[in-house]
Design a protein around this motif. Sequence first.
Motif, PDB file in Angstrom:
ATOM      1  N   HIS A 222      29.580   4.342  42.308  1.00 49.83           N
ATOM      2  CA  HIS A 222      29.889   4.112  43.696  1.00 49.83           C
ATOM      3  C   HIS A 222      30.158   5.258  44.232  1.00 49.83           C
ATOM      4  O   HIS A 222      30.903   6.163  44.301  1.00 49.83           O
ATOM      5  CB  HIS A 222      31.130   3.325  43.425  1.00 49.83           C
ATOM      6  N   LEU A 223      29.109   5.350  45.395  1.00 45.66           N
ATOM      7  CA  LEU A 223      29.053   6.600  46.276  1.00 45.66           C
ATOM      8  C   LEU A 223      30.138   6.411  47.170  1.00 45.66           C
ATOM      9  O   LEU A 223      30.805   7.441  47.505  1.00 45.66           O
ATOM     10  CB  LEU A 223      27.741   6.394  47.163  1.00 45.66           C
ATOM     11  N   THR A 224      30.518   5.187  47.952  1.00 43.72           N
ATOM     12  CA  THR A 224      31.675   5.249  48.861  1.00 43.72           C
ATOM     13  C   THR A 224      33.034   5.659  48.286  1.00 43.72           C
ATOM     14  O   THR A 224      33.730   6.588  48.695  1.00 43.72           O
ATOM     15  CB  THR A 224      31.806   3.650  49.344  1.00 43.72           C
ATOM     16  N   ARG A 225      33.225   5.255  47.163  1.00 46.63           N
ATOM     17  CA  ARG A 225      34.267   5.687  46.345  1.00 46.63           C
ATOM     18  C   ARG A 225      34.560   7.032  46.009  1.00 46.63           C
ATOM     19  O   ARG A 225      35.694   7.756  46.405  1.00 46.63           O
ATOM     20  CB  ARG A 225      34.604   4.884  45.253  1.00 46.63           C
ATOM     21  N   VAL A 226      33.608   7.818  45.827  1.00 44.47           N
ATOM     22  CA  VAL A 226      33.483   9.352  45.460  1.00 44.47           C
ATOM     23  C   VAL A 226      33.474   9.897  46.777  1.00 44.47           C
ATOM     24  O   VAL A 226      34.361  11.065  46.766  1.00 44.47           O
ATOM     25  CB  VAL A 226      32.219   9.610  44.614  1.00 44.47           C
ATOM     26  N   ALA A 227      32.653   9.460  47.440  1.00 43.28           N
ATOM     27  CA  ALA A 227      32.681   9.998  48.816  1.00 43.28           C
ATOM     28  C   ALA A 227      34.250  10.180  49.716  1.00 43.28           C
ATOM     29  O   ALA A 227      34.635  11.345  50.055  1.00 43.28           O
ATOM     30  CB  ALA A 227      31.971   9.435  49.937  1.00 43.28           C
ATOM     31  N   ASN A 228      34.987   8.931  49.204  1.00 37.45           N
ATOM     32  CA  ASN A 228      36.302   9.119  49.728  1.00 37.45           C
ATOM     33  C   ASN A 228      37.206   9.940  49.173  1.00 37.45           C
ATOM     34  O   ASN A 228      38.116  10.756  49.631  1.00 37.45           O
ATOM     35  CB  ASN A 228      36.971   7.553  49.721  1.00 37.45           C
ATOM     36  N   GLU A 229      37.029  10.061  47.911  1.00 35.70           N
ATOM     37  CA  GLU A 229      37.880  11.099  47.099  1.00 35.70           C
ATOM     38  C   GLU A 229      37.735  12.551  47.285  1.00 35.70           C
ATOM     39  O   GLU A 229      38.655  13.154  46.967  1.00 35.70           O
ATOM     40  CB  GLU A 229      37.700  10.626  45.522  1.00 35.70           C
ATOM     41  N   LEU A 230      36.266  12.692  47.506  1.00 30.81           N
ATOM     42  CA  LEU A 230      36.029  14.147  47.658  1.00 30.81           C
ATOM     43  C   LEU A 230      36.070  14.666  49.055  1.00 30.81           C
ATOM     44  O   LEU A 230      35.772  15.555  49.576  1.00 30.81           O
ATOM     45  CB  LEU A 230      34.650  14.433  47.235  1.00 30.81           C
ATOM     46  N   HIS A 231      36.199  13.315  50.142  1.00 32.53           N
ATOM     47  CA  HIS A 231      36.775  13.849  51.566  1.00 32.53           C
ATOM     48  C   HIS A 231      35.308  14.260  52.279  1.00 32.53           C
ATOM     49  O   HIS A 231      35.166  15.145  52.828  1.00 32.53           O
ATOM     50  CB  HIS A 231      37.731  14.696  51.772  1.00 32.53           C
ATOM     51  N   VAL A 232      34.286  13.596  51.739  1.00 30.06           N
ATOM     52  CA  VAL A 232      33.034  14.140  52.540  1.00 30.06           C
ATOM     53  C   VAL A 232      32.391  12.737  52.860  1.00 30.06           C
ATOM     54  O   VAL A 232      32.666  11.610  52.617  1.00 30.06           O
ATOM     55  CB  VAL A 232      31.946  14.864  51.373  1.00 30.06           C
ATOM     56  N   SER A 233      31.165  12.620  53.681  1.00 27.19           N
ATOM     57  CA  SER A 233      30.637  11.553  53.958  1.00 27.19           C
ATOM     58  C   SER A 233      29.704  10.998  53.021  1.00 27.19           C
ATOM     59  O   SER A 233      28.994  11.603  52.198  1.00 27.19           O
ATOM     60  CB  SER A 233      29.932  11.837  55.383  1.00 27.19           C
ATOM     61  N   GLN A 234      29.457   9.750  53.137  1.00 26.26           N
ATOM     62  CA  GLN A 234      28.592   9.012  52.044  1.00 26.26           C
ATOM     63  C   GLN A 234      27.145   9.788  52.100  1.00 26.26           C
ATOM     64  O   GLN A 234      26.533   9.865  51.256  1.00 26.26           O
ATOM     65  CB  GLN A 234      28.631   7.738  52.324  1.00 26.26           C
ATOM     66  N   SER A 235      26.839   9.998  53.715  1.00 28.96           N
ATOM     67  CA  SER A 235      25.305  10.125  53.878  1.00 28.96           C
ATOM     68  C   SER A 235      25.054  11.813  53.271  1.00 28.96           C
ATOM     69  O   SER A 235      24.340  12.022  52.534  1.00 28.96           O
ATOM     70  CB  SER A 235      25.105  10.350  55.357  1.00 28.96           C
ATOM     71  N   ALA A 236      26.310  12.561  53.441  1.00 27.18           N
ATOM     72  CA  ALA A 236      26.208  14.026  52.763  1.00 27.18           C
ATOM     73  C   ALA A 236      26.193  13.822  51.357  1.00 27.18           C
ATOM     74  O   ALA A 236      25.206  14.940  50.614  1.00 27.18           O
ATOM     75  CB  ALA A 236      27.409  14.769  53.083  1.00 27.18           C
ATOM     76  N   LEU A 237      26.866  12.801  50.775  1.00 29.03           N
ATOM     77  CA  LEU A 237      27.050  12.808  49.192  1.00 29.03           C
ATOM     78  C   LEU A 237      25.581  12.573  48.735  1.00 29.03           C
ATOM     79  O   LEU A 237      25.081  12.962  47.970  1.00 29.03           O
ATOM     80  CB  LEU A 237      28.041  12.031  48.828  1.00 29.03           C
ATOM     81  N   SER A 238      24.830  11.411  49.377  1.00 28.61           N
ATOM     82  CA  SER A 238      23.682  11.163  49.092  1.00 28.61           C
ATOM     83  C   SER A 238      22.705  12.230  49.081  1.00 28.61           C
ATOM     84  O   SER A 238      21.692  12.152  48.312  1.00 28.61           O
ATOM     85  CB  SER A 238      23.201   9.781  50.070  1.00 28.61           C
ATOM     86  N   ASN A 239      22.833  13.024  50.102  1.00 32.93           N
ATOM     87  CA  ASN A 239      21.653  14.048  50.382  1.00 32.93           C
ATOM     88  C   ASN A 239      21.813  15.052  49.407  1.00 32.93           C
ATOM     89  O   ASN A 239      20.869  15.419  48.727  1.00 32.93           O
ATOM     90  CB  ASN A 239      21.997  14.539  51.922  1.00 32.93           C
ATOM     91  N   GLN A 240      23.145  15.238  48.727  1.00 38.78           N
ATOM     92  CA  GLN A 240      23.118  16.366  47.903  1.00 38.78           C
ATOM     93  C   GLN A 240      22.490  15.953  46.434  1.00 38.78           C
ATOM     94  O   GLN A 240      22.086  16.721  45.718  1.00 38.78           O
ATOM     95  CB  GLN A 240      24.735  16.741  47.566  1.00 38.78           C
ATOM     96  N   ILE A 241      22.819  14.662  46.155  1.00 41.53           N
ATOM     97  CA  ILE A 241      22.224  14.111  44.995  1.00 41.53           C
ATOM     98  C   ILE A 241      20.616  14.007  45.070  1.00 41.53           C
ATOM     99  O   ILE A 241      19.983  14.339  43.960  1.00 41.53           O
ATOM    100  CB  ILE A 241      22.845  12.582  44.610  1.00 41.53           C
ATOM    101  N   ARG A 242      20.221  13.709  46.254  1.00 41.59           N
ATOM    102  CA  ARG A 242      18.917  13.653  46.436  1.00 41.59           C
ATOM    103  C   ARG A 242      18.161  15.024  46.246  1.00 41.59           C
ATOM    104  O   ARG A 242      17.192  15.343  45.726  1.00 41.59           O
ATOM    105  CB  ARG A 242      18.160  13.264  48.013  1.00 41.59           C
ATOM    106  N   GLN A 243      18.835  15.788  46.586  1.00 44.58           N
ATOM    107  CA  GLN A 243      18.281  17.375  46.346  1.00 44.58           C
ATOM    108  C   GLN A 243      18.374  17.856  45.077  1.00 44.58           C
ATOM    109  O   GLN A 243      17.310  18.454  44.419  1.00 44.58           O
ATOM    110  CB  GLN A 243      19.267  18.379  47.374  1.00 44.58           C
TER     111      GLN A 243
END
Length: 324
Positions: free
Chosen positions: A22-43
């Motif tokens: 779950h992207l949203t849950r992890v983004a909230n836990e790490l205090h980053v945006s969902q788009s930033a999280l997706s982008n890092q995984i894409r990289q």
Amino acid sequence: MQIEKLNFHHLFYFWRVAKTGHLTRVANELHVSQSALSNQIRQLEETLGEALFERAGRRLVLTETGQLALSYAENIFGLGQEMLGRLEGRGEGMVRLRVGSVATMSRNYQENWIRPLLADPTVTLSLESGMLEDLLHRLLQHQLDVVLANEAVAADPDRPLHCRFLGSQAISLVGPAAVWSGRFLRMPEDLGGLDIALPGPRHALRGQFDALCVAAGVTPRLRAEVDDMAMLRLVARDSGWLTVLPEVVVQDELRAGVLVKVGRSTMLQENFYAITTLHRHRMERLEQLLAQAPALADGSVPRDSGSDTSKARRRAVGSGAPET
């Protein structure tokens, strides 16, 4: 691809998302945006040259490559957590040993097992109790160093665990000395209709005892069934009933003459195991405990005394009330 090209920050984000799906849950836990999280995984996927996730409705599901990457990420970041645990207290010359034990195991057995460390001024103990599966999860996350259990854990390639047999002991029938001193009962043949307290259904030996009673055609009068060995000890001491349990649970009451052993069955055995991860960092003090453990199953190791023991006891931190 070379190791210097692998971004471990991206791998950390992948690891967190892979564990929850779950992207949203992890983004909230790490205090980053969902788009930033997706982008890092894409990289990370671009670096590896393969997709790590595929969509299944609103959830992310690991691809075959993603499952492989997760298995390595678990080891990488799990060992990182273990390193932090090892370093905690080292600045003061201390070593921390984190021990988990199943809730159905005798606290007296646990104390017998760790007793060599109670007089060691360089050791800090962290003691936890809980359900076996929860403790194994924490062990695999490198949040525990060893789990003590009274049942073996099967070998499983998905869970790299090592299960070491520590020893076993026969199960005893105990009763109040005022009533049962000098008397002997066969177990289970002589228990028909007698008031009795037993370990709860989750305890490994309960099924063994019930099977023996059925085979012998005997039906004791069940007055209590107790999962927690600390509570079963109190019931044995204060109820006046007969109690079936590992002798180590009531070792102090037997020494004091409050309880007496009324019977013993070699057909009923409680086994003790120490479970560790295969990839754990070697700890000298833990290795020493594992090497001497078989002699402790009957609680026969003499007690330590002196001020160092008292200091060590105060340093030990853990959950659950200790047995005395």
